[in-house]
Design a protein around this motif. Structure first.
Motif, PDB file in Angstrom:
ATOM      1  N   ALA A   1       0.817  -1.218   0.000  1.00 34.12           N
ATOM      2  CA  ALA A   1       0.000   0.000   0.000  1.00 34.12           C
ATOM      3  C   ALA A   1       0.849   1.266   0.000  1.00 34.12           C
ATOM      4  N   VAL A   2       2.161   1.105   0.136  1.00 37.20           N
ATOM      5  CA  VAL A   2       3.028   2.285   0.042  1.00 37.20           C
ATOM      6  C   VAL A   2       2.836   2.968  -1.311  1.00 37.20           C
ATOM      7  N   ILE A   3       2.365   2.237  -2.288  1.00 37.90           N
ATOM      8  CA  ILE A   3       2.115   2.842  -3.610  1.00 37.90           C
ATOM      9  C   ILE A   3       1.113   3.991  -3.484  1.00 37.90           C
ATOM     10  N   GLU A   4       0.225   3.922  -2.498  1.00 35.33           N
ATOM     11  CA  GLU A   4      -0.741   5.015  -2.324  1.00 35.33           C
ATOM     12  C   GLU A   4      -0.048   6.315  -1.937  1.00 35.33           C
ATOM     13  N   ALA A   5       1.048   6.193  -1.194  1.00 32.58           N
ATOM     14  CA  ALA A   5       1.794   7.402  -0.821  1.00 32.58           C
ATOM     15  C   ALA A   5       2.484   8.000  -2.048  1.00 32.58           C
ATOM     16  N   VAL A   6       2.918   7.143  -2.959  1.00 30.53           N
ATOM     17  CA  VAL A   6       3.533   7.622  -4.201  1.00 30.53           C
ATOM     18  C   VAL A   6       2.466   8.210  -5.112  1.00 30.53           C
ATOM     19  N   ARG A   7       1.344   7.510  -5.167  1.00 30.20           N
ATOM     20  CA  ARG A   7       0.280   7.878  -6.095  1.00 30.20           C
ATOM     21  C   ARG A   7      -0.441   9.144  -5.668  1.00 30.20           C
ATOM     22  N   PHE A   8      -0.478   9.352  -4.359  1.00 33.82           N
ATOM     23  CA  PHE A   8      -1.312  10.411  -3.839  1.00 33.82           C
ATOM     24  C   PHE A   8      -1.060  11.755  -4.510  1.00 33.82           C
ATOM     25  N   SER A   9      -2.124  12.361  -4.982  1.00 33.85           N
ATOM     26  CA  SER A   9      -2.031  13.721  -5.518  1.00 33.85           C
ATOM     27  C   SER A   9      -3.408  14.348  -5.391  1.00 33.85           C
ATOM     28  N   LYS A  10      -3.480  15.621  -5.704  1.00 31.56           N
ATOM     29  CA  LYS A  10      -4.729  16.323  -5.440  1.00 31.56           C
ATOM     30  C   LYS A  10      -5.878  15.805  -6.291  1.00 31.56           C
TER      31      LYS A  10
END
Lengths: 290, 290, 290, 290
Positions: free
Chosen positions: D279-288
């Motif tokens: 789920a660390v990918i969510e931290a990479v993916r996260f954007s506005k």
């Protein structure tokens, strides 16, 4: 002394206004012409193309937003190159990479013109106050002729040698600034999330060996999540990128600047690119609870 | 006023000397007792164990090099705990993590003693000049009684609330400092390897919004590869580590501080741990040509 | 089927040799012409300029070392553009950024030619074994006509749509590879410096969910400090840089890739650029004792 | 053979179930006793305290969630220490730092007991399938006696020498894994945001030198934003932290692992700590826009 002036963004407007106030005759041009109105009210003339400004003035200063704008103003139709010629001087004070500066230098001097690159250190406030630091390089005679203008725009002008060195020095300075801003932002967020007062941290920092005008100026508004754009985050990030590219050319490994650059990129992805670069604290602060 | 003083490293020696110079009666102890000699010449008394110092003095200040030394002085045989009792105050001004501070607090107060943690911001020179910043937390009455001593040692004392907050604030400050130092070091090396003058970079930085005493003080010697240890690199790296651990507890992601910490670790692996923390520039500079 | 072939570096030589072995008529060119000799021994023809190859062959494949070489072969005097024309196909299998691919595409199609970009995943060994992965994009008809050649060169060809997508996919793959290699290198060094056997670590990794041919292939030689160049470190670093630039365009923050890129840059500064990219472990390993 | 078993989390439950299925007599304990029910249905006995399990069984295995749980089970009231004695063996298969292992070893052997640390590589699925990799160290005789159990739990057992080496090897392996996962996540996000298919990237990676079961197993669900917890992100982050601390002790600078660790911390701050570490990918993916 008559000066042409291309580009009336945050910086260009403040700088050309200063020249006007100090008695220079200024002829301005901006891609969106309506931005010239305020200058005209203060006595500036306007031209409709960069070429016309060059034709009219012996010395023209340009302050554009990025390398592609700096190139476009010179090389596009109705651009600087169409009128530059022996005797005329062109001073590009945009923040660009050395390669862009060198391309412009080659084109200008190829037509007999003289070129100085003169990127500045300092953002909106120092621009308004004539307190910029000017990092000039290129044609030394043009540099010396321009000192009366530089003295109005800045508090100090450095002559750094061959074209490209101004651009490089500017990038180095802005890279240090971008990393420092991240160091500061991480500290403020860590204080806050650890149950300390981020405002007290400002007081503590202010008393110590790290005290500096940037922390003092921006800290209180960062603690209030306010980021009026003195230097837009997207431009800061661009400068980090260009500085890292300079490091790449010279095989200089800069892990802290690289980490700071990625933080600015994250901030861009959060839609903060047009705010002040101190808004990078939002990328540090961001969490689910926020 | 009589003050006990445990630990005579770079900081402790300068601080206890200041107390002596300002008319305090000071009783010192140091693991290597011979380090007490200079203080004795200036009028200090000596005890052979921490316990004896506590017994003799109502207020004792400790300045130890790291958490394990801070714990050892309290908990080991002949340590503080053996003599601490109701009415006596113990002020630990070492830079330690909050957990260590809390452990010491619990032990001291468990015996009826009073505890203040008071880590300082500032290194050798401010210590000598009585210009430290004191980040105190814990027993408020003891804090207030100690103000005459704090006023000699520092230019400002903050009272930050519960024990642990002093340690935390100190770590946040030192984390900002460590990242800033890396930002600065990367900039100096990038300038140099890009054909610019690293000394001119110092001048440019000094004129701008980032100007600060640390850059001014350390920059010239960094450009000469000279690193007289005001604050040893290994201690700076320890503080980065502890600050990152504080971030870990509070789920604060700090990629710039993490990158700076790894640079300090690289510097340690290059044998620079006992030099000033500005020697981290050697880890940035290092290349085969050097 | 007759194929022109430009560029006989590590990859180009292995690939053109494979085409020869599988019965293709191949006409080669290389900047240093003597490198063509071995191919000629196996039946290749030689031309003295890229333009001559294009003139002679309907389909020409190029495998150059970097974007500037890829551009130079097309745009310079005696280059591809001088002879490309309707009906002729040009397939650039160099690893370049999308912008370079798009420039070449525009020039080729502007003259009526057809263009496919086809960067490959895989280094020396897969190139020799015809086991590359081909990441093609651009003119679909040319892609389909070229399948017989692609089937010799690779084990699988992807058609990815518009020009630029091949370049981008290649960069993403190589970015993952470069970060993985750093993860692996850091693990091997940490094991060794912590008193564990780095060879046992290889065994442990090989049994688990992370087992992969790259770790198995390169691990043992990395533990012996041997780095025969299958994929030169400087090219890996270039790809990291280009991938990070792609992330910059799309506002994707990639702190791990950025840290890996800086490690490769440090390795370049240590003089390791021409060794295999697994030599980045030397930058991790480097310490004063070494 | 009779085995005690302390701790029935994801791993412990699967492992103790395997022992039962292969004919071992198993006596279990878990802090929340109701978690023992399913094991009891399959034939396990239950004790109400760790001490009772030790008393009943000659060999006891523990699988706890973190160092503090591992210490608590041994040192707290009703803990292992109360009943450990000559002849009895205690095998701690939790993932802990070496210091914790050493503390437990000292306590156990101080009472005449025998100690093996045996952290495992592999998560839920390998635990269920008896396909773990066991990284054992400590009392060699106990290791050899336990091989029948180890053979049920894992596909391979390594004996790594002195206590602490198992913990260290585990941390090194998990550090490589955490960095690799970040490399993978950044690649998937970069592909997607650059207009490529992240699923095609999986195909391309699967054909190349980096193909590995972790990418194959987790990639498709990561592309669907699904993260069923095989190995919780917060535990992965804890292991990164401990591995970085091991690097700190040995002055190993690991900038890629440090960057990966900060990404996991960001993921924790986004509330993803209990999901799978992918789920660390969510931290990479996260954007506005997300």
């Amino acid at each position: 002394m008559e000066i042409g002036f291309l580009g009336l963004g945050i910086m260009g407007k403040a700088m050309s206004m200063n020249l006007l106030k100090h008695g220079f005759k200024v002829t301005v041009w901006n891609r969106t012409l309506s931005k010239c109105d305020e200058l005209v009210e203060h006595g500036a003339s306007v031209c409709e193309t960069p070429a016309q400004v060059i034709k009219k003035c012996n010395i023209t200063i340009a302050v554009l937003s990025d390398p592609s704008a700096a190139l476009s103003v010179v090389f596009d139709k109705d651009g600087v190159l169409e009128q530059i010629c022996e005797g005329k001087g062109y001073i590009d004070m945009s923040t660009v990479d050395a390669e862009t500066s060198l391309k412009i230098n080659q084109a200008i001097t190829g037509k007999g013109g003289r070129f100085v690159e003169g990127p500045v250190s300092g953002s909106k406030k120092p621009a308004e106050d004539g307190q910029l630091i000017i990092l000039a390089a290129g044609d030394k005679a043009l540099f010396e002729e321009s000192i009366p203008a530089f003295d109005v725009l800045g508090k100090k002008s450095f002559y750094l040698g061959e074209v490209g060195n101004g651009a490089k020095m500017k990038l180095v300075v802005n890279m240090v600034m971008g990393s420092m801003m991240n160091a500061f932002a991480e500290g403020l967020v860590l204080a806050d999330k650890s149950g300390l007062s981020a405002d007290t941290l400002l007081d503590v920092l202010d008393l110590g060996a790290m005290t500096n005008p940037m922390f003092k100026g921006k800290g209180p508004s960062m603690n209030k999540s306010s980021y009026p754009p003195a230097f837009p985050l997207k431009h800061q990030q661009k400068d980090m990128r260009l500085a890292l590219a300079l490091g790449d050319e010279n095989a200089v490994s800069m892990p802290v600047a690289a980490a700071a650059n990625e933080a600015f990129k994250k901030a861009r992805s959060l839609g903060l690119g047009d705010l002040d670069f101190s808004a990078v604290i939002e990328a540090v602060r961001f969490s689910k609870e926020d």
